[in-house]
Scaffold this motif. Structure first.
Motif, PDB file in Angstrom:
ATOM      1  N   ASN A 180       1.188  -1.255  -0.244  1.00 58.00           N
ATOM      2  CA  ASN A 180       0.116  -0.076   0.025  1.00 58.00           C
ATOM      3  C   ASN A 180       1.237   1.404   0.232  1.00 58.00           C
ATOM      4  OD1 ASN A 180      -1.418   1.790   1.131  1.00 58.00           O
ATOM      5  ND2 ASN A 180      -3.076   0.586   1.218  1.00 58.00           N
ATOM      6  N   LEU A 181       0.604   2.161  -1.076  1.00 53.09           N
ATOM      7  CA  LEU A 181       1.655   2.999  -1.369  1.00 53.09           C
ATOM      8  C   LEU A 181       0.890   4.731  -0.924  1.00 53.09           C
ATOM      9  CD1 LEU A 181       3.587   1.975  -4.515  1.00 53.09           C
ATOM     10  CD2 LEU A 181       5.083   2.063  -1.874  1.00 53.09           C
ATOM     11  N   CYS A 182       1.695   5.138  -0.365  1.00 50.57           N
ATOM     12  CA  CYS A 182       0.950   6.543   0.047  1.00 50.57           C
ATOM     13  C   CYS A 182       2.342   7.981  -1.120  1.00 50.57           C
ATOM     14  CB  CYS A 182       0.820   7.371   1.129  1.00 50.57           C
ATOM     15  SG  CYS A 182       0.225   8.933   1.429  1.00 50.57           S
ATOM     16  N   CYS A 183       1.544   8.206  -2.117  1.00 49.67           N
ATOM     17  CA  CYS A 183       2.010   8.910  -2.857  1.00 49.67           C
ATOM     18  C   CYS A 183       0.968  10.855  -2.547  1.00 49.67           C
ATOM     19  CB  CYS A 183       1.934   8.323  -4.409  1.00 49.67           C
ATOM     20  SG  CYS A 183       2.016   6.721  -4.624  1.00 49.67           S
ATOM     21  N   LEU A 184       2.409  11.232  -1.530  1.00 49.57           N
ATOM     22  CA  LEU A 184       1.939  11.792  -1.369  1.00 49.57           C
ATOM     23  C   LEU A 184       1.111  13.275  -2.379  1.00 49.57           C
ATOM     24  CD1 LEU A 184       0.492  13.173   1.372  1.00 49.57           C
ATOM     25  CD2 LEU A 184       2.802  14.759   1.952  1.00 49.57           C
ATOM     26  N   TYR A 185       0.371  13.800  -2.607  1.00 48.09           N
ATOM     27  CA  TYR A 185       0.004  14.872  -3.231  1.00 48.09           C
ATOM     28  C   TYR A 185      -0.303  14.423  -4.958  1.00 48.09           C
ATOM     29  CZ  TYR A 185       0.029  18.647   0.168  1.00 48.09           C
ATOM     30  OH  TYR A 185       0.032  19.316   1.618  1.00 48.09           O
ATOM     31  N   ALA A 186      -0.241  13.058  -4.895  1.00 37.38           N
ATOM     32  CA  ALA A 186      -1.111  12.636  -5.984  1.00 37.38           C
ATOM     33  C   ALA A 186      -2.237  11.848  -5.675  1.00 37.38           C
ATOM     34  CB  ALA A 186       0.013  11.522  -6.459  1.00 37.38           C
ATOM     35  N   ASP A 187      -3.728  12.504  -6.403  1.00 36.75           N
ATOM     36  CA  ASP A 187      -4.438  11.831  -5.519  1.00 36.75           C
ATOM     37  C   ASP A 187      -4.982  10.437  -6.148  1.00 36.75           C
ATOM     38  OD1 ASP A 187      -7.681  12.023  -5.501  1.00 36.75           O
ATOM     39  OD2 ASP A 187      -7.493  11.602  -7.565  1.00 36.75           O
ATOM     40  N   ALA A 188      -5.253   9.531  -5.587  1.00 40.67           N
ATOM     41  CA  ALA A 188      -5.453   8.712  -6.021  1.00 40.67           C
ATOM     42  C   ALA A 188      -6.585   8.031  -6.963  1.00 40.67           C
ATOM     43  CB  ALA A 188      -5.783   7.419  -4.441  1.00 40.67           C
ATOM     44  N   PHE A 189      -7.865   8.267  -6.482  1.00 40.83           N
ATOM     45  CA  PHE A 189      -9.016   8.150  -7.533  1.00 40.83           C
ATOM     46  C   PHE A 189      -7.986   8.093  -9.014  1.00 40.83           C
ATOM     47  CE2 PHE A 189     -12.299   8.169 -10.191  1.00 40.83           C
ATOM     48  CZ  PHE A 189     -13.563   7.042  -8.966  1.00 40.83           C
ATOM     49  N   SER A 190      -7.282   9.603  -9.200  1.00 41.76           N
ATOM     50  CA  SER A 190      -7.139   9.856 -10.943  1.00 41.76           C
ATOM     51  C   SER A 190      -5.470   8.762 -10.768  1.00 41.76           C
ATOM     52  CB  SER A 190      -6.228  11.452 -10.493  1.00 41.76           C
ATOM     53  OG  SER A 190      -6.676  12.362  -9.841  1.00 41.76           O
ATOM     54  N   VAL A 191      -5.102   8.659 -10.182  1.00 45.57           N
ATOM     55  CA  VAL A 191      -3.870   7.275 -10.283  1.00 45.57           C
ATOM     56  C   VAL A 191      -4.617   6.283 -11.264  1.00 45.57           C
ATOM     57  CG1 VAL A 191      -2.115   6.010  -8.756  1.00 45.57           C
ATOM     58  CG2 VAL A 191      -2.312   8.914  -9.071  1.00 45.57           C
ATOM     59  N   VAL A 192      -5.525   5.727 -10.274  1.00 42.63           N
ATOM     60  CA  VAL A 192      -6.106   4.305 -10.536  1.00 42.63           C
ATOM     61  C   VAL A 192      -6.887   4.322 -12.242  1.00 42.63           C
ATOM     62  CG1 VAL A 192      -8.078   2.869  -9.569  1.00 42.63           C
ATOM     63  CG2 VAL A 192      -5.821   3.792  -8.184  1.00 42.63           C
ATOM     64  N   LEU A 193      -8.249   5.660 -11.399  1.00 41.93           N
ATOM     65  CA  LEU A 193      -8.634   5.502 -13.096  1.00 41.93           C
ATOM     66  C   LEU A 193      -7.113   5.938 -14.507  1.00 41.93           C
ATOM     67  CD1 LEU A 193     -11.457   7.641 -12.204  1.00 41.93           C
ATOM     68  CD2 LEU A 193     -11.407   5.252 -12.952  1.00 41.93           C
ATOM     69  N   ALA A 194      -5.666   6.608 -14.435  1.00 40.82           N
ATOM     70  CA  ALA A 194      -5.675   6.733 -15.488  1.00 40.82           C
ATOM     71  C   ALA A 194      -4.643   5.278 -15.690  1.00 40.82           C
ATOM     72  CB  ALA A 194      -3.924   7.779 -14.413  1.00 40.82           C
ATOM     73  N   LEU A 195      -4.168   4.720 -15.209  1.00 41.07           N
ATOM     74  CA  LEU A 195      -4.009   3.120 -14.736  1.00 41.07           C
ATOM     75  C   LEU A 195      -4.428   2.204 -15.771  1.00 41.07           C
ATOM     76  CD1 LEU A 195      -2.021   2.959 -11.526  1.00 41.07           C
ATOM     77  CD2 LEU A 195      -0.600   3.221 -13.992  1.00 41.07           C
ATOM     78  N   SER A 196      -5.952   2.532 -14.994  1.00 37.79           N
ATOM     79  CA  SER A 196      -7.230   1.666 -15.823  1.00 37.79           C
ATOM     80  C   SER A 196      -6.952   2.014 -17.443  1.00 37.79           C
ATOM     81  CB  SER A 196      -8.042   1.941 -16.288  1.00 37.79           C
ATOM     82  OG  SER A 196      -9.708   1.353 -15.794  1.00 37.79           O
ATOM     83  N   VAL A 197      -7.248   3.200 -17.798  1.00 39.39           N
ATOM     84  CA  VAL A 197      -7.125   3.254 -18.368  1.00 39.39           C
ATOM     85  C   VAL A 197      -5.865   3.077 -19.578  1.00 39.39           C
ATOM     86  CG1 VAL A 197      -6.810   5.690 -20.635  1.00 39.39           C
ATOM     87  CG2 VAL A 197      -8.355   5.708 -18.789  1.00 39.39           C
ATOM     88  N   GLN A 198      -4.695   2.873 -19.168  1.00 36.32           N
ATOM     89  CA  GLN A 198      -3.825   1.986 -20.149  1.00 36.32           C
ATOM     90  C   GLN A 198      -3.744   0.945 -19.473  1.00 36.32           C
ATOM     91  OE1 GLN A 198       0.056   4.864 -20.425  1.00 36.32           O
ATOM     92  NE2 GLN A 198      -1.360   5.787 -18.737  1.00 36.32           N
ATOM     93  N   GLY A 199      -5.027  -0.130 -18.933  1.00 35.10           N
ATOM     94  CA  GLY A 199      -4.832  -1.535 -18.179  1.00 35.10           C
ATOM     95  C   GLY A 199      -4.337  -2.146 -17.318  1.00 35.10           C
ATOM     96  N   VAL A 200      -3.810  -1.499 -16.506  1.00 33.17           N
ATOM     97  CA  VAL A 200      -3.580  -1.500 -15.053  1.00 33.17           C
ATOM     98  C   VAL A 200      -4.321  -1.318 -14.887  1.00 33.17           C
ATOM     99  CG1 VAL A 200      -2.178  -1.447 -14.129  1.00 33.17           C
ATOM    100  CG2 VAL A 200      -1.459  -1.129 -15.874  1.00 33.17           C
ATOM    101  N   CYS A 201      -4.972  -2.556 -13.975  1.00 38.10           N
ATOM    102  CA  CYS A 201      -6.025  -2.763 -12.207  1.00 38.10           C
ATOM    103  C   CYS A 201      -5.287  -2.395 -11.191  1.00 38.10           C
ATOM    104  CB  CYS A 201      -6.922  -3.692 -12.568  1.00 38.10           C
ATOM    105  SG  CYS A 201      -7.504  -3.623 -14.029  1.00 38.10           S
ATOM    106  N   VAL A 202      -5.097  -1.922 -10.648  1.00 32.04           N
ATOM    107  CA  VAL A 202      -4.847  -1.502  -8.683  1.00 32.04           C
ATOM    108  C   VAL A 202      -6.501  -0.936  -8.010  1.00 32.04           C
ATOM    109  CG1 VAL A 202      -2.751  -1.086  -9.475  1.00 32.04           C
ATOM    110  CG2 VAL A 202      -3.577   0.786  -9.250  1.00 32.04           C
ATOM    111  N   GLY A 203      -5.794  -0.897  -6.828  1.00 31.18           N
ATOM    112  CA  GLY A 203      -7.343  -0.792  -5.732  1.00 31.18           C
ATOM    113  C   GLY A 203      -7.022   0.303  -4.996  1.00 31.18           C
TER     114      GLY A 203
END
Lengths: 408, 93
Positions: free
Chosen positions: A301-324
């Motif tokens: 479980n990674l906290c990437c401070l000031y990188a909104d997790a929802f944005s990161v998860v959706l951005a990865l999803s568009v590129q074919g990667v599923c994280v929680g």
């Protein structure tokens, strides 16, 4: 991107049915469809298959087959354990329940329901910054009317493992029942319910290669439980309802395969987990949420401070990667994870945390590809969403921590 | 920078709520300001969550800003200076 081309790294949410498991299910969907309660051959065949699964699952957990009750999954197992114990113990005036502050919603919500609807008294024991409960603090919460303590084996969001053996031992000394939600642990780490010494232990099949809709509850001694579900006499009269035979068969086979492959799977997961653990060092203003060593072999479980997790998860999803995301985050609402807040993370840090959970078939190549993509994505999201003058946060920065949420 | 890349404007796609919320309206203003600062090199396109195109982004939290096909943020108004740096990086590709 086609669904089968995706890189799936959310195994704590669910995983694929193991190929060996898939092979044994099919006949139970087509030709071997009998009702295990029926007396004729087709029924006996289904009954035997259910009992075979009970033996396989018992081997995974280190218990006797007759100590297992099949359920529809982890949530039902947790409900049965808590309600069954409460409705039995409350009659004798024992209405106090103790849980940790990081329990799964199926435990927390059941306890809250018992509190609001049936007069239970609930104590939540806090966790430290790694998400671990101190057994002594658990024991300190025990009272003369304490009925049961429920602390999970491994946390679904952080993977942090709890000292469930020590807690069960203290509970036994105080005459308190102990329940362990083992949904994330079973099939991933060695589980021996006899060695743990707990009274109740919940598992879910789809977390280790079985199907969704099947699980089990280990019950050391069924005489102390009042069963909430009424109906037929299935499951030794403990859980009414026609058995989910394909799901139960899959659970048994998955348990057999998971036990056989436990060491190899652990080694494979540790290799890919290391790639994501390493990101806490590689990505600035990033740290790992969870215990450094006492943790599931597949979870980072990674906290990437000031990188909104929802944005990161959706951005990865568009590129074919599923994280929680943390499980507290609903699809359309951003709420900080209760688990991470209990560990002392600030709201902003909790909302910037993602969960990567690998599986035995996750390749090192895929892990490294995603790690690189994640780094790039975090940089992009930070650029566009960070306040203009935030400076750089070190490990002790107050941005990471904002106090703990109130627990009794 | 290649001449081919120089001819390709950067697309800023906003997925907004239907009807548009205040943050979506603020985001439109930020995107337009970025585009006006770089005439001819940035295009702005706005679609609503009712649009079928949204499905490819999964669950949508508005406002969502997509820069050349990559999600830059969701559920928050982008910071203009950061977005300008991202656009500059895309133009330099």
């Amino acid at each position: 991107m086609p669904l089968d081309r995706r890189i799936y790294l959310d195994w704590n949410a669910t995983g694929p049915v193991h190929p060996e498991v898939a092979d044994v299910i099919l006949p139970f969907l087509t030709s071997r469809f009998g009702n295990p309660s029926a007396p004729y051959v087709l029924g006996r065949d289904a009954f035997d298959a259910v009992e075979q699964s009970r033996r396989q699952t018992a081997l995974l957990l280190g218990c006797a087959p007759k100590q297992l009750v099949f359920t529809s999954g982890g949530t039902e197992a947790n409900n049965l354990a808590l309600k069954g114990a409460f409705f039995s113990g409350a009659a004798a005036g024992r209405r106090h329940l103790v849980i940790s502050a990081v329990e799964h919603p199926s435990v927390l919500a059941t306890c809250e329901w018992l509190r609001q609807q049936h007069g239970a008294d609930l104590t939540q024991v806090p966790v430290d910054s790694t998400g671990r409960v101190d057994p002594e603090q658990v024991a300190a919460a025990f009272r003369s009317d304490t009925l049961l303590v429920s602390v999970m084996h491994a946390n679904n969001e952080t993977g942090t493992l709890q000292p469930v053996g020590a807690i069960a031992e203290l509970a036994r000394r105080h005459g308190v029942l102990s329940h362990v939600d083992g949904v994330q642990a079973a099939g991933r780490v060695a589980v021996d319910v006899s060695a743990i010494g707990c009274d109740l232990y919940s598992v879910s099949a789809h977390k280790f290669g079985g199907m969704k809709g099947a699980g089990a509850l280990y019950v050391r001694d069924a005489s102390g439980l009042e069963w909430a579900q009424q109906g037929g006499r299935q499951e030794h009269g403990l859980r009414a309802g026609t058995e989910n035979v394909p799901g139960i068969v899959a659970l048994g086979k998955a348990a057999e395969v998971a036990l056989r492959d436990l060491d190899a799977n652990r080694a494979a997961c540790l290799r890919t987990r290391a790639v994501f653990d390493d990101l806490a060092r590689k990505i600035p203003m990033t740290r790992m949420n969870g215990h450094p060593t006492e943790r599931l072999p597949n979870t980072t479980n990674l906290c990437c401070l000031y990188a909104d997790a929802f944005s990161v998860v959706l951005a990865l999803s568009v590129q074919g990667v599923c994280v929680g995301l943390g499980s507290a985050c609903a699809s359309h609402a951003q709420e900080p994870s209760r688990v991470l807040r209990a560990m002392g993370l600030s709201n902003v840090a909790a909302l910037c945390s993602i969960r990567v959970s690998t599986g035995p078939t996750t390749s090192l190549q895929d892990a490294e590809f995603v790690a690189h993509l994640l780094q790039e994505t975090v940089e992009r999201v930070r650029l566009v969403t960070s306040p203009e003058q935030i400076g750089v946060c070190d490990d002790d920065c107050p941005c990471f921590t904002g106090g703990t949420i109130g627990v009794e | 920078m290649s001449s081919e890349a120089a001819r390709q404007p950067v697309e800023l796609l906003l997925i907004r709520s239907e009807p548009p919320c205040r943050r979506c309206q603020d985001t439109v203003a930020v995107l337009q300001a970025v585009a006006e600062a770089l005439p001819g090199r940035v295009t702005v396109r706005v679609v609503s969550t009712e649009d079928a195109e949204c499905a490819r982004y999964g669950a949508v939290l508005t406002p969502m800003v997509v820069v050349n096909g990559k999600i830059a943020c969701a559920g928050t108004v982008p910071v203009r200076s950061g977005l300008e740096r991202l656009v500059a990086a895309e133009l330099a590709r």
